[in-house]
Design a protein around this motif. Structure first.
Motif, short mmCIF file in Angstrom:
data_model
loop_
_atom_site.label_atom_id
_atom_site.label_comp_id
_atom_site.label_asym_id
_atom_site.label_seq_id
_atom_site.Cartn_x
_atom_site.Cartn_y
_atom_site.Cartn_z
N GLY A 311 -132.37 -107.81 28.42
CA GLY A 311 -132.86 -107.64 29.78
C GLY A 311 -132.99 -106.19 30.21
N VAL A 312 -132.48 -105.26 29.40
CA VAL A 312 -132.61 -103.85 29.75
C VAL A 312 -133.88 -103.31 29.11
N SER A 313 -134.66 -102.57 29.89
CA SER A 313 -135.90 -102.05 29.31
C SER A 313 -135.59 -100.76 28.56
N LEU A 314 -136.48 -100.44 27.66
CA LEU A 314 -136.32 -99.24 26.83
C LEU A 314 -136.25 -98.00 27.72
N GLN A 315 -137.07 -98.05 28.78
CA GLN A 315 -137.13 -96.89 29.67
C GLN A 315 -135.80 -96.69 30.39
N GLN A 316 -135.24 -97.79 30.89
CA GLN A 316 -133.94 -97.71 31.57
C GLN A 316 -132.91 -97.09 30.64
N ALA A 317 -132.86 -97.60 29.42
CA ALA A 317 -131.87 -97.10 28.46
C ALA A 317 -132.09 -95.61 28.21
N GLY A 318 -133.35 -95.22 28.03
CA GLY A 318 -133.66 -93.81 27.76
C GLY A 318 -133.20 -92.93 28.91
N THR A 319 -133.48 -93.37 30.13
CA THR A 319 -133.09 -92.58 31.31
C THR A 319 -131.59 -92.42 31.37
N GLU A 320 -130.90 -93.55 31.16
CA GLU A 320 -129.44 -93.49 31.27
C GLU A 320 -128.84 -92.62 30.18
N LEU A 321 -129.28 -92.81 28.96
CA LEU A 321 -128.72 -92.04 27.84
C LEU A 321 -128.97 -90.55 28.03
N ASN A 322 -130.17 -90.20 28.52
CA ASN A 322 -130.47 -88.79 28.69
C ASN A 322 -129.66 -88.15 29.81
N LEU A 323 -129.31 -88.98 30.80
CA LEU A 323 -128.44 -88.49 31.87
C LEU A 323 -127.08 -88.07 31.29
N ILE A 324 -126.52 -88.97 30.46
CA ILE A 324 -125.23 -88.66 29.82
C ILE A 324 -125.39 -87.46 28.90
N TYR A 325 -126.49 -87.49 28.16
CA TYR A 325 -126.73 -86.48 27.12
C TYR A 325 -126.83 -85.10 27.74
N ARG A 326 -127.51 -85.00 28.91
CA ARG A 326 -127.71 -83.69 29.53
C ARG A 326 -126.36 -83.06 29.87
N ASN A 327 -125.43 -83.88 30.39
CA ASN A 327 -124.10 -83.35 30.71
C ASN A 327 -123.38 -82.85 29.46
N LEU A 347 -130.81 -76.94 25.64
CA LEU A 347 -130.61 -77.76 26.85
C LEU A 347 -131.78 -78.71 27.09
N ALA A 348 -132.93 -78.37 26.53
CA ALA A 348 -134.11 -79.22 26.75
C ALA A 348 -134.16 -80.41 25.79
N ARG A 349 -133.19 -80.49 24.91
CA ARG A 349 -133.21 -81.60 23.95
C ARG A 349 -133.12 -82.95 24.66
N GLN A 350 -133.85 -83.91 24.15
CA GLN A 350 -133.89 -85.25 24.75
C GLN A 350 -133.55 -86.28 23.69
N ILE A 351 -133.03 -87.40 24.13
CA ILE A 351 -132.84 -88.51 23.18
C ILE A 351 -134.10 -89.36 23.19
N GLU A 352 -134.62 -89.61 22.02
CA GLU A 352 -135.77 -90.52 21.91
C GLU A 352 -135.32 -91.75 21.15
N LEU A 353 -135.75 -92.91 21.62
CA LEU A 353 -135.39 -94.16 20.96
C LEU A 353 -136.59 -94.69 20.19
N ALA A 354 -136.39 -94.95 18.92
CA ALA A 354 -137.48 -95.48 18.09
C ALA A 354 -137.09 -96.86 17.60
N PRO A 355 -138.01 -97.84 17.66
CA PRO A 355 -137.67 -99.19 17.22
C PRO A 355 -137.15 -99.17 15.78
N ALA A 356 -136.07 -99.90 15.55
CA ALA A 356 -135.48 -99.91 14.21
C ALA A 356 -135.30 -101.34 13.72
N ASN A 357 -136.21 -102.23 14.15
CA ASN A 357 -136.05 -103.63 13.77
C ASN A 357 -136.19 -103.85 12.27
N ARG A 358 -136.89 -102.94 11.60
CA ARG A 358 -136.98 -103.07 10.14
C ARG A 358 -136.17 -101.96 9.49
#
Lengths: 887, 113
Positions: A311-327, A347-358
């Motif tokens: 139920g969590v969208s990829l975008q939500q997860a990305g936003t949340e993770l990057n918030l933690i990551y920035r700190n 400091l400009a580094r970002q977390i990117e999520l790539a599908p890993a189903n395979r």
């Protein structure tokens, strides 16, 4: 067709016999009633029966009409199938040709799909694979001066923070792959150990086939739980497949470790391109690793994979993770007290999520290469289909009068199209079945060309449901492709036109035009495929034959790593020096050299350098440490200065690209360089030729060679007098005597080593060549077919012209020549576009290499002309009298 | 009296069958007898066309067959009207009436001239 009537039809079909009986009974009842009624009026029984029969008309006709009234759709499909089978049986040569081409076409498509699906496309056999995402975060590391790629991007503290605080990810796991020394039953071997966070097996939701997996609890305290899980392949191939291994203790990097379980056969972890022999808790790396541990902030060594909460969208997860990551990044950057030029980029580094189903696939180009290969085999199938389309067109044209008659007696246009399509369906089902079987037999054998025995072990060996669905899909597409146009063209619009027209003239001409177009397409496809094959062949040739910067002949190589067995680096260096001396004294050995990172092992540390050449010039270069005499052993030419002659020599050697990039036309010898951030300037004492040390595909890049002093692993290169297996085994004996209990890898000639590295590429090339030959053959069949048709169509005219003494060969060749010219031009144009997409695979030549393209055209043209010539030549031998009499 | 008997117009057989079955479920032979009877022997159903018509109506879900016992204790296939069949009968009846009145109007006009 409404649901109700469809239901009745199906019932009728299923209960065919009882339905027929019921109809008989009903009619019989009627006739008896009627007879009785007539008897009552005073007729004799015979007279009454006669009357009833008269009133009824034909009983069978009535029954037929009743069945018709009930609808005949399903039954007519069945009759279509029977009719189709009968027709195919009648035209045996056509059927066999079509089946053979389809078997080959669908067969190679299915085979390639089986292989690629196994290597790349199949989802992981783990729980909820479609919610797995790989983390990447490009950018400089803490305190680092260069960007990192995404394969290793996180330190343990970062992993820990993210895993603790993320609410959008169900789990995040981290892993690191290390080459270790495993001692068991008196043998010492290199093995790949994957260190994984304790939630790894839970996250993937797999179960062991024996014993148990380690848990998150066993991954908490560094070094507290020395436990290991064997992969199924390693258990069978390296540990003898004995189930009692569970509970036994083995030594990994001299640390006693208990084997607690064995994972399942289909389990390959979360990485698609790395296979682990053993898995251990990440916390054990504190004990087994040497240079960093779980507390290290400035070393990014972990890959991370997480599962999204439902139920969590990829975008939500990305936003949340990057918030933690920035700190995290902020806190880490602040921990560096001195000025750090990369701080902003860090400091400009970002977390990117790539599908890993395979699974995590690092090399995105692999997908493109896979699709390109599928496209090429698709072309082969397309050519095969085009041939069959042409043949079907000709066949339908031959029976166009029959079809017209059928329309005249009331068959619908749709009905005829359907019946002709049924035939194509039968052909493609036959081809599909045979093709599937071909893949079943050939894919395990072909896969052997690509993979090592260990990787091959996981392969189920046969196409499965996914492959089956693929084959069905392809077969249906084939049906439409080969059947639709011929049946649409064959089904007469109106009765009169076809019954009246002379099929050999008007319809024949339009037919010839259409088939000509098909042949042009075939020739174009063949040109494309041949062009790619030639490009690939020249690429492989270049890769194998261009100057690698060293001479591989007569060189034996192997590598040892004593530090894994507890030697301190200094002691290991002494051991390696002893080993080198002993080997150089062995019979038939001319000279020995060593380096810290082996040739074509895909390893090379890259760092930034500064050169003093008036001003300061910076740039990146790979670093290798080489022993005295290294370049002599490998036959690399020294362009200026000299190489290291004594173990204590100082200074560095650079390669030609380095010298050119950092010094241009000025002389590099005597100049000074240093790695960025270091204080020591080093003098350049020699310039060597460019060599391909890192990878066989590499383009010349700057190298700096340092004198070899200490290293974990030492790679040996031994120049031998002559190549023989005895020398190899002798050398191994010497090595095992001098360095007992130290893991050794790759005792082989350098040529074998390079061949092994290029295995997949060579295999790909052979497959391409096979596809190309197949495509050319099929194309030839098409050209042959159209020329023969053209001869047959014009036989009367040709006979007359021969009788008048004309030479008909050129006139016949003219038509096909036009097709060949048009097809080749079209193919050439498409090929030029295609080469743009494969330019990164081409080596040592232009992507639109004129030689390859012209070779491709020439190959196709020669094949096509050869295919034309036979029927044309036969036409010149027509006996005019006989031909005219036949007409 | 063959000249007194009239062949059925195409399409009218369907409505006659529906009408017959609206009175009570009936087997095939009974239907043909009933039509002849109701039309005072004017309309005679072609035996050969009756059964295909029955199957066609069944196919359209206007009538429904079942096996029953006939007056002389024989197993016979009976047909009964379905709900959609009943509606269809109304539609067909009104259609027929419109057609019949139109035709007779034309014929009477002819007489007047």
């Amino acid at each position: 067709m409404t649901l109700h009537s469809a239901w009745l039809r199906i019932c009728w079909l299923l209960r065919r016999n009882s339905r027929e009986r019921e109809l008989d009974e009903e009619l019989l009842f009627h006739m008896e009633q009627q007879t009785e009624a007539l008897l009552r009026t005073g007729l004799t029984p015979e007279e009454a029966a006669r009357q009833v029969r008269l009133e009824f008309g034909g009983l069978d006709k009535v029954k037929e009409e009743c069945r018709d009234a009930h609808g005949t759709f399903l039954e007519s499909i069945w009759s279509d199938i029977r009719y189709g089978l009968r027709t195919l049986r009648k035209t045996r040569v056509f059927t066999l040709t079509a089946l053979l081409s389809l078997t080959l076409g669908i067969g190679i498509n299915t085979t390639l799909f089986t292989i690629l699906d196994y290597l790349l496309w199949r989802p992981l056999a783990v729980r909820d694979a479609d919610r797995l995402y790989a983390f990447r975060s490009p950018g400089p590391n803490l305190g680092g001066v260069m960007g990192t790629d995404w394969t290793m991007a996180f330190s343990y503290p970062v992993y820990h923070e993210l895993q603790e605080h993320s609410t959008t990810m169900e789990w995040i796991m981290a892993r690191f792959m290390a080459r270790t020394s495993v001692a068991w039953h008196g043998r010492t071997e290199y093995m790949g150990v994957e260190f994984t966070s304790g939630n790894f097996f839970d996250l993937l939701g797999v179960t062991p086939i024996s014993g148990r997996f380690f848990t998150a609890g066993e991954d908490r305290d560094p070094g507290a739980h020395p436990v290991a899980v064997l992969s199924h392949a390693a258990w069978l191939l390296k540990f003898g497949g004995d189930p009692s291994i569970v509970g036994q203790t083995i030594n990994i990097n001299r640390v006693p470790v208990t084997i607690i379980g064995i994972s399942g056969k289909s389990f390959i972890g979360a990485m698609r391109q790395e296979t682990a022999d053993i898995r251990m808790p990440l916390a054990m790396y504190d004990v087994l690793g040497k240079y960093w541990n779980l507390r290290t902030h400035d070393f990014a060594w972990l890959n991370m994979v997480g599962r999204l909460k439902p139920g969590v969208s990829l975008q939500q997860a990305g936003t949340e993770l990057n918030l933690i990551y920035r700190n995290i990044l902020k806190a880490e950057a602040d921990s560096i007290s001195h000025t750090w030029p990369m701080r902003e980029q860090f400091l400009a580094r970002q977390i990117e999520l790539a599908p890993a189903n395979r699974g995590v696939i690092w090399d995105a180009d692999l997908d493109i290469a896979g699709l390109a290969m599928m496209g090429l085999v698709g072309c082969v199938l397309l050519i095969a289909c085009t041939n069959i389309t042409g043949l079907l067109l000709a066949r339908n044209l031959a029976c166009s009068r029959e079809l017209a008659v059928r329309v005249a007696v009331g068959a619908g246009r749709f009905r005829i199209i359907r019946q002709l399509l049924t035939e194509s369906l039968l052909l493609s089902i036959g081809g599909g079945l045979c093709g599937f079987f071909t893949a079943y037999v050939s894919s395990p054998a072909l896969l052997k060309l690509f993979l090592s025995a260990e990787d091959l072990y996981n392969f189920p060996g046969k196409p499965d449901l996914r492959v089956g669905l693929f084959t069905i899909g392809v077969s249906l597409a084939v049906t439409l492709f080969i059947g639709l146009v011929p049946s649409l063209r064959a089904a007469p619009d109106s009765v009169q036109t076809d019954l009246r027209s002379d099929t050999t003239t008007t319809a024949g001409a339009s037919h010839l035009r259409f088939r000509s177009a098909l042949v042009i397409v075939e020739i174009a496809l063949a040109v494309c495929l041949t062009a790619v094959t030639w490009l690939a062949a020249r690429t492989l040739h270049n890769l194998r034959n261009t100057d690698m910067g060293f001479r591989e002949e007569g060189i034996v190589t192997f590598a040892v790593n004593a530090t894994l067995e507890g030697y301190p680096r200094e002691k290991a260096a002494i051991l390696y020096e002893n080993l080198k001396r002993e080997i150089s004294n062995a019979p038939d050995v001319r000279s020995v050299a060593m380096t810290d990172l082996g040739i074509m092992d895909h390893s090379g540390n890259q760092t930034a350098f500064e050169a003093q050449n008036g001003q300061i010039q910076t740039g990146e270069a790979k670093m290798y440490h080489v022993s005295p005499g290294y370049f002599r052993v490998l036959g690399t030419s020294i362009l200026a200065g000299h190489e290291f002659e004594h173990p204590r020599d100082s200074g560095v050697l650079v390669n030609r690209t380095f010298a050119r990039r950092f010094f241009g036309n000025r002389t590099a010898i005597g100049s000074h360089i240093r790695s960025t951030g270091s204080r020591n300037w080093m003098e350049i004492i020699g310039v060597v030729a460019d060599e391909k040390h890192y990878h066989y595909r590499e383009n010349p890049m700057p190298y700096v060679h340092f004198p070899y002093q200490v290293s974990d692993e030492a790679c040996f290169y031994i120049k031998i007098a002559e190549n023989s297996p005895v020398i190899l085994s002798n050398l191994r004996v010497v090595t095992e005597r001098i360095a007992p209990g130290v893991p050794i890898r790759g005792f082989a000639t350098l040529t074998q080593h390079i061949d092994e590295e290029m295995k997949a590429e060579t295999a790909m090339n052979s497959m391409l060549a096979a596809f190309c030959v197949l495509a050319a053959l099929l194309m030839a069949v098409g050209v042959y077919g159209i020329t023969s048709y053209n001869v047959a169509r014009r036989i009367r005219e040709l006979a007359i012209r021969i009788a008048l003494g004309a030479r008909i060969l050129t006139s016949l060749l003219k038509h096909t020549a036009l097709l060949i010219v048009l097809g080749t031009c079209a193919g050439l144009a498409v090929s030029v576009v295609l080469t743009y997409f494969i330019r990164s695979y081409v080596y040592g030549i232009d992507a639109a290499d004129p030689l390859s393209l012209s070779a491709a055209c020439l190959t196709v043209i020669v094949t096509a002309i050869a295919a034309t010539f036979l029927p044309a030549w036969r036409a010149t031998r027509i006996d005019p009298m006989q031909a005219l009499r036949l007409e | 009296m063959p000249d007194q008997q009239t062949d059925l117009l195409q399409g009218t057989l369907d409505v006659l069958i529906l009408k017959t079955l609206a009175l009570e479920p009936m087997h095939g032979w009974g239907i043909s007898q009933r039509i002849q009877q109701m039309s005072s022997d004017v309309l005679k159903v072609q035996q050969g066309s009756l059964y295909p018509a029955l199957y066609r109506l069944e196919q359209r879900n206007w009538i429904k067959p079942y096996w029953g016992i006939s007056e002389n204790n024989r197993r016979a296939r009976y047909y009964e009207l379905t709900r959609t069949g009943r509606k269809q009968l109304e539609v067909e009846t009104s259609n027929w009436e419109r057609l019949a009145s139109a035709v007779s109007q034309v014929l009477q006009a002819d007489k007047a001239i």
